[in-house]
Scaffold this active site. Structure first.
Site, PDB file in Angstrom:
ATOM      1  N   ASP A  42     -18.435  36.721  31.550  1.00 32.82           N
ATOM      2  CA  ASP A  42     -19.801  37.096  31.935  1.00 32.82           C
ATOM      3  C   ASP A  42     -20.550  37.833  30.836  1.00 32.82           C
ATOM      4  O   ASP A  42     -21.725  38.138  31.010  1.00 32.82           O
ATOM      5  CB  ASP A  42     -19.776  37.978  33.201  1.00 32.82           C
ATOM      6  CG  ASP A  42     -19.249  39.381  32.918  1.00 32.82           C
ATOM      7  OD1 ASP A  42     -18.163  39.499  32.315  1.00 32.82           O
ATOM      8  OD2 ASP A  42     -19.936  40.357  33.270  1.00 32.82           O
TER       9      ASP A  42
ATOM     10  N   HIS B 165     -20.251  49.635  31.075  1.00 34.11           N
ATOM     11  CA  HIS B 165     -19.963  48.726  32.188  1.00 34.11           C
ATOM     12  C   HIS B 165     -20.905  49.036  33.342  1.00 34.11           C
ATOM     13  O   HIS B 165     -21.249  50.199  33.554  1.00 34.11           O
ATOM     14  CB  HIS B 165     -18.510  48.888  32.642  1.00 34.11           C
ATOM     15  CG  HIS B 165     -17.559  48.700  31.509  1.00 34.11           C
ATOM     16  ND1 HIS B 165     -17.283  47.470  30.977  1.00 34.11           N
ATOM     17  CD2 HIS B 165     -16.876  49.598  30.757  1.00 34.11           C
ATOM     18  CE1 HIS B 165     -16.455  47.611  29.961  1.00 34.11           C
ATOM     19  NE2 HIS B 165     -16.197  48.891  29.803  1.00 34.11           N
TER      20      HIS B 165
ATOM     21  N   ASP C  87     -13.773  41.477  35.478  1.00 33.26           N
ATOM     22  CA  ASP C  87     -14.958  42.088  36.071  1.00 33.26           C
ATOM     23  C   ASP C  87     -16.197  41.258  35.714  1.00 33.26           C
ATOM     24  O   ASP C  87     -16.388  40.891  34.555  1.00 33.26           O
ATOM     25  CB  ASP C  87     -15.128  43.532  35.579  1.00 33.26           C
ATOM     26  CG  ASP C  87     -16.008  44.338  36.504  1.00 33.26           C
ATOM     27  OD1 ASP C  87     -15.557  44.670  37.610  1.00 33.26           O
ATOM     28  OD2 ASP C  87     -17.171  44.603  36.137  1.00 33.26           O
TER      29      ASP C  87
ATOM     30  N   LYS D 274     -11.077  41.631  23.509  1.00 34.62           N
ATOM     31  CA  LYS D 274     -12.148  40.680  23.213  1.00 34.62           C
ATOM     32  C   LYS D 274     -13.273  41.401  22.472  1.00 34.62           C
ATOM     33  O   LYS D 274     -13.568  42.532  22.829  1.00 34.62           O
ATOM     34  CB  LYS D 274     -12.704  40.103  24.521  1.00 34.62           C
ATOM     35  CG  LYS D 274     -11.689  39.362  25.362  1.00 34.62           C
ATOM     36  CD  LYS D 274     -12.223  39.068  26.758  1.00 34.62           C
ATOM     37  CE  LYS D 274     -12.384  40.280  27.608  1.00 34.62           C
ATOM     38  NZ  LYS D 274     -12.849  40.013  28.976  1.00 34.62           N
TER      39      LYS D 274
ATOM     40  N   ASP E 201     -12.039  36.116  32.276  1.00 36.20           N
ATOM     41  CA  ASP E 201     -12.384  37.519  32.226  1.00 36.20           C
ATOM     42  C   ASP E 201     -12.390  37.992  33.688  1.00 36.20           C
ATOM     43  O   ASP E 201     -12.538  37.160  34.594  1.00 36.20           O
ATOM     44  CB  ASP E 201     -13.768  37.630  31.571  1.00 36.20           C
ATOM     45  CG  ASP E 201     -14.422  38.950  31.813  1.00 36.20           C
ATOM     46  OD1 ASP E 201     -13.849  39.960  31.400  1.00 36.20           O
ATOM     47  OD2 ASP E 201     -15.506  38.981  32.437  1.00 36.20           O
TER      48      ASP E 201
ATOM     49  N   ASN F 255     -10.770  43.403  29.125  1.00 32.10           N
ATOM     50  CA  ASN F 255     -10.883  44.574  28.244  1.00 32.10           C
ATOM     51  C   ASN F 255     -10.631  45.863  29.006  1.00 32.10           C
ATOM     52  O   ASN F 255     -10.671  46.939  28.411  1.00 32.10           O
ATOM     53  CB  ASN F 255     -12.272  44.607  27.583  1.00 32.10           C
ATOM     54  CG  ASN F 255     -12.311  43.771  26.321  1.00 32.10           C
ATOM     55  OD1 ASN F 255     -11.299  43.197  25.917  1.00 32.10           O
ATOM     56  ND2 ASN F 255     -13.477  43.707  25.691  1.00 32.10           N
ATOM     57  N   ASN F 256     -10.364  45.755  30.298  1.00 34.62           N
ATOM     58  CA  ASN F 256     -10.085  46.969  31.065  1.00 34.62           C
ATOM     59  C   ASN F 256      -8.687  47.487  30.698  1.00 34.62           C
ATOM     60  O   ASN F 256      -7.689  46.823  30.968  1.00 34.62           O
ATOM     61  CB  ASN F 256     -10.189  46.671  32.562  1.00 34.62           C
ATOM     62  CG  ASN F 256     -10.252  47.944  33.367  1.00 34.62           C
ATOM     63  OD1 ASN F 256      -9.622  48.936  33.010  1.00 34.62           O
ATOM     64  ND2 ASN F 256     -11.005  47.931  34.435  1.00 34.62           N
TER      65      ASN F 256
END
Ligand code: PLP
Ligand code: CA
Length: 304
Positions: free
Chosen positions: A243, A187, A29, A218, A27, A61-62
């Site tokens: 995270d 976020h 970020d 995800k 992942d 997921n960005n």
């Protein structure tokens, strides 16, 4: 079957885990960086994994950037040698789903930024959005295309009531697909602020349409299917590092991968432990196999 242990590991345990795994799914970020600041030591971790012949993929997921532009972020933050082909973003995977799985004929109505739109266009999918709408247009007087076969919702910092209203109209047609790039609720931003995520926008549209969005990012296993359709990856050889328990660890569990929580991002050890101790079996999919403070803890494992 594969009970997740939530084990904080260091030193020799990290060393044997890194030896045992060939493929690392990161992942972004909260793992490699926080916003525009690289996690200390993370660029070196990546370099070292590659030097040791490990295969590395990024599952984010960005949805706001084209893969090419995301690759530029990697180099800007000091992560060298990352190719766009290694990056599986929720917008790229949405484009693959629309083109190769749903095989949509007709246009896709997009709530989302240019990153989402451009990934779709690059995949050859015709996109209709709100960009050419008159500023005073309302749902009473606005254009609706007759050939919209899917609505895709992603992060959109120019989200408007009109976009929500139009999307709800398109979804009246039961043949029109309803997809969300991801369902992330929010976020973290610096200074205790938060950025509302794609999940808020898809939730609004779920209420208006009375339908449920199919999530591409995800924790849906579709992102892993995208990777394994392009590269040969054995799930048993993979480690998923993330995270956020509710997206990254659940994603890993859904795909049958070993999972690692790193504590440089959103989720805390305490929450992971609470999921583990909870009686409800569904919560066990949020529990990581392994926990580290930071992926920089990988570095000593490569030193002789
Ligand atoms: N979507 C948006 C709009 C974001 O800003 C972020 C994180 O900054 C994410 C998704 C989450 O990305 P990742 O899955 O890499 O943590
Ligand atoms: Ca993350």
């Amino acid at each position: 079957l594969g009970f997740k242990q939530c084990r904080k590991i260091g030193g020799s345990q990290i060393r044997s885990l890194l030896r045992a795994k060939d493929v690392f799914l990161f992942d972004c970020d909260g793992v490699l960086w926080n916003g525009e600041a690289a996690v200390t030591g993370a660029p070196k971790v990546l370099r070292t994994l590659l030097k040791h012949g490990k295969h590395v993929f990024f599952v984010t997921n960005n949805c706001t950037k084209l893969r090419e532009n995301y690759a530029k972020k990697f180099s800007r933050l000091g992560f060298t040698g990352v190719r766009p082909e290694q990056i599986f973003s929720s917008s790229y995977c949405s484009a693959l789903y629309l083109r190769d799985v749903a095989r949509v004929q007709g246009q896709v109505f997009v709530i989302g930024g240019e990153g989402v739109r451009n990934e779709l266009r690059q995949a050859g999918i015709p996109v209709v959005g709100d960009e050419d709408e008159a500023p005073d247009a309302t749902i009473f007087h606005c254009g609706l295309a007759s050939d919209v076969r899917a609505v895709l919702v992603g992060h959109d910092d120019k989200f408007t009531f009109l976009k929500l209203a139009k999307a709800s109209c398109y979804l009246r047609n039961p043949e029109c697909l309803f997809l969300a790039t991801d369902a992330d609720p929010w976020h973290p931003l610096p200074g205790e602020r938060i950025l509302p995520g794609s999940g808020c926008l898809s939730a609004a549209l779920e209420v208006a349409s009375g339908r449920k969005a199919m999530v591409i990012g995800k924790p849906s296993p579709f992102m892993f299917e995208c990777i394994s359709s392009q590269f040969s990856v054995d799930p048993a050889q993979c480690l998923m590092v993330g995270d956020r328990l509710e997206t990254d660890m659940l994603f890993g569990s859904n795909c049958g991968l070993d999972t690692m929580l790193t504590l440089t991002g959103i989720s805390h050890m305490k929450t992971a432990q609470e999921y583990k101790d909870c009686d409800h079996p569904a919560n066990h999919s949020f529990v990581p196999d392994y926990v580290v403070d930071t992926i920089a803890d990988f570095l000593p494992a490569f030193e002789e």
